[in-house]
Design a protein around this motif. Structure first.
Motif, short mmCIF file in Angstrom:
data_model
loop_
_atom_site.label_atom_id
_atom_site.label_comp_id
_atom_site.label_asym_id
_atom_site.label_seq_id
_atom_site.Cartn_x
_atom_site.Cartn_y
_atom_site.Cartn_z
N HIS A 60 0.82 -1.09 0.04
CA HIS A 60 0.11 -0.01 -0.04
C HIS A 60 0.92 1.44 -0.06
O HIS A 60 0.50 2.49 -0.48
N ALA A 61 1.99 1.18 0.46
CA ALA A 61 2.93 2.26 0.52
C ALA A 61 3.46 2.52 -0.88
O ALA A 61 3.39 4.06 -1.34
N VAL A 62 3.45 1.73 -1.99
CA VAL A 62 3.84 2.01 -3.16
C VAL A 62 2.70 2.09 -4.17
O VAL A 62 2.88 2.39 -5.41
N LYS A 63 1.62 1.49 -3.47
CA LYS A 63 0.44 1.47 -4.39
C LYS A 63 0.44 0.43 -5.52
O LYS A 63 -0.20 1.00 -6.66
N ASP A 64 1.32 -0.63 -5.47
CA ASP A 64 1.41 -1.66 -6.33
C ASP A 64 1.73 -2.81 -5.83
O ASP A 64 2.24 -2.89 -4.57
N PRO A 65 1.72 -4.09 -6.59
CA PRO A 65 1.99 -5.36 -6.21
C PRO A 65 3.55 -5.31 -6.06
O PRO A 65 4.29 -4.67 -6.96
N VAL A 66 4.15 -6.12 -5.13
CA VAL A 66 5.46 -6.40 -5.26
C VAL A 66 5.84 -7.90 -5.45
O VAL A 66 5.17 -8.82 -4.53
N ALA A 67 6.68 -8.42 -6.10
CA ALA A 67 6.97 -9.85 -6.35
C ALA A 67 7.63 -10.41 -5.35
O ALA A 67 8.41 -9.85 -4.45
N ASP A 68 7.26 -11.62 -4.94
CA ASP A 68 8.18 -12.49 -4.09
C ASP A 68 8.15 -12.39 -2.79
O ASP A 68 9.35 -12.33 -2.06
N GLN A 69 7.02 -11.84 -2.33
CA GLN A 69 6.83 -11.68 -0.81
C GLN A 69 6.02 -12.54 -0.04
O GLN A 69 6.23 -12.63 1.13
N ILE A 70 5.48 -13.56 -0.46
CA ILE A 70 4.89 -14.42 0.22
C ILE A 70 5.38 -15.94 -0.46
O ILE A 70 5.64 -16.08 -1.33
N VAL A 71 5.77 -16.77 0.60
CA VAL A 71 6.34 -18.18 0.35
C VAL A 71 5.22 -19.15 0.57
O VAL A 71 5.12 -19.25 1.91
N VAL A 72 5.08 -20.05 -0.25
CA VAL A 72 4.29 -21.04 0.08
C VAL A 72 5.24 -22.43 -0.13
O VAL A 72 5.61 -22.76 -1.20
N GLY A 73 5.58 -22.99 0.99
CA GLY A 73 6.61 -24.14 0.77
C GLY A 73 5.95 -25.43 0.96
O GLY A 73 4.77 -25.38 0.97
N HIS A 74 6.80 -26.46 0.79
CA HIS A 74 6.21 -27.99 0.87
C HIS A 74 5.43 -28.12 2.43
O HIS A 74 4.64 -29.11 2.54
N ARG A 75 5.87 -27.48 3.53
CA ARG A 75 5.35 -27.62 4.74
C ARG A 75 3.83 -26.95 4.92
O ARG A 75 3.11 -27.12 5.96
N GLN A 76 3.56 -25.85 3.93
CA GLN A 76 2.35 -25.19 3.97
C GLN A 76 1.29 -26.02 3.04
O GLN A 76 1.05 -25.90 1.94
N ARG A 77 0.64 -27.14 4.13
CA ARG A 77 -0.23 -27.79 3.26
C ARG A 77 -1.71 -27.73 3.23
O ARG A 77 -2.46 -28.17 2.69
N ILE A 78 -1.88 -26.45 3.98
CA ILE A 78 -3.42 -25.87 3.60
C ILE A 78 -3.32 -24.57 3.18
O ILE A 78 -2.58 -23.43 4.02
N VAL A 79 -4.02 -24.12 2.32
CA VAL A 79 -3.73 -22.84 1.71
C VAL A 79 -5.14 -22.02 1.48
O VAL A 79 -6.01 -22.75 0.74
N LEU A 80 -5.42 -20.98 1.97
CA LEU A 80 -6.61 -20.39 2.05
C LEU A 80 -6.52 -19.06 1.07
O LEU A 80 -5.95 -18.02 1.68
N PHE A 81 -7.04 -19.20 -0.05
CA PHE A 81 -6.92 -18.17 -0.80
C PHE A 81 -8.10 -17.17 -0.77
O PHE A 81 -9.51 -17.56 -0.75
N GLU A 82 -7.67 -16.02 -0.53
CA GLU A 82 -8.96 -15.10 -0.22
C GLU A 82 -9.00 -13.59 -1.03
O GLU A 82 -7.79 -13.39 -1.63
N GLY A 83 -10.20 -13.38 -1.65
CA GLY A 83 -10.09 -12.17 -2.46
C GLY A 83 -11.65 -12.09 -3.25
O GLY A 83 -12.45 -12.87 -3.00
N ASN A 84 -11.92 -10.88 -3.68
CA ASN A 84 -13.04 -10.49 -4.17
C ASN A 84 -13.44 -11.50 -5.26
O ASN A 84 -14.56 -11.93 -5.43
#
Length: 247
Positions: free
Chosen positions: A136-160
């Motif tokens: 929100h500071a730059v008002k744009d998406p920034v790449a490579d900020q969230i990591v989903v690794g092999h141990r993250q076995r439950i993924v909750l996608f949220e959005g409009n």
């Protein structure tokens, strides 16, 4: 809200226990702007991670094994906003900026590709998948900020639009990729109040009048599309009310 979260955590945990260890549980959580879907996704993720921590403490097999607590992660759709440069390059950039947040101002194809990748069997030898987040500071998406690794076995996608019945969103929301689709239902008047507060707090609007105009001419217009064009069936409808827990 607490009772709803507890029930959903228990439901997802039960599904997780029945899921092969090389696969993920993936859930799409949609709703109109101001519905509280982000808050819900994070609350469920926190509940699942607490449950996992208790399960590890109770398991003799896990003694001395180094495992991170977070098996669940909430992934916001916001990172798939088109950049301001991309909006400026559109045939009608003025409308594109005014309607930022509408379906056409997101990269749905990139989102669907991420969902498809995470549905593949987990390969522990591969690095985690890097996803964008909205800054929100730059008002744009920034790449490579969230990591989903092999141990993250439950993924909750949220959005409009994660449950929108329109390509490419409908592909990502299909039962081929999502184990469940949830929809956070809210009265538009309640959402409007929340959006006015949010726009002022985020510096998007200078006062109530500007914030209300933004809500009425963009957010709630998008909300109508979201409600009228959601996929079917929806596995869970969670009612969001105007109380402190949803603020």
């Amino acid at each position: 809200m607490e009772a709803q979260v507890t029930r959903l955590v228990d439901k997802v945990w039960d599904r997780f226990l029945k899921t092969p260890p090389n696969m993920r549980v993936m859930i799409a959580i949609a709703g109109i702007p101001g519905s509280g879907k982000t808050h819900l996704a994070h609350a469920v993720a926190v509940g699942l991670n607490k449950k996992a921590a208790v399960s590890r403490r109770d398991s003799e097999d896990d003694v001395g094994v180094d495992r991170p607590q977070d098996i669940a992660i909430a992934v916001p759709m916001d990172g798939f906003h088109l950049t301001r440069a991309q909006l400026a390059a559109m045939p009608d950039p003025e409308t594109a900026f005014a309607r930022r947040g509408a379906e056409f101002t997101f990269d749905g194809t990139a989102f669907a590709a991420v969902v498809e990748s995470l549905r593949e069997p987990i390969d522990k030898d591969l690095p985690g998948l890097l996803l964008p987040a909205f800054d929100h500071a730059v008002k744009d998406p920034v790449a490579d900020q969230i990591v989903v690794g092999h141990r993250q076995r439950i993924v909750l996608f949220e959005g409009n639009y994660v449950c929108l019945n329109k390509a490419p969103w409908s592909k990502a929301a299909s039962p081929k990729y999502m184990d469940e689709r949830w929809f956070v239902d809210v009265d538009f008047a309640v959402a409007r109040k929340r959006l006015i507060r949010r726009h002022i707090a985020a510096g998007i609007a200078a006062n109530d009048e500007e914030a209300a105009k933004r809500a009425d001419e963009n957010d709630l217009v998008n909300g109508t599309e979201i409600v009228e064009n959601k996929v079917s069936p929806i596995d869970e409808t969670i009612v969001s009310q105007e109380d402190a827990s949803w603020s």
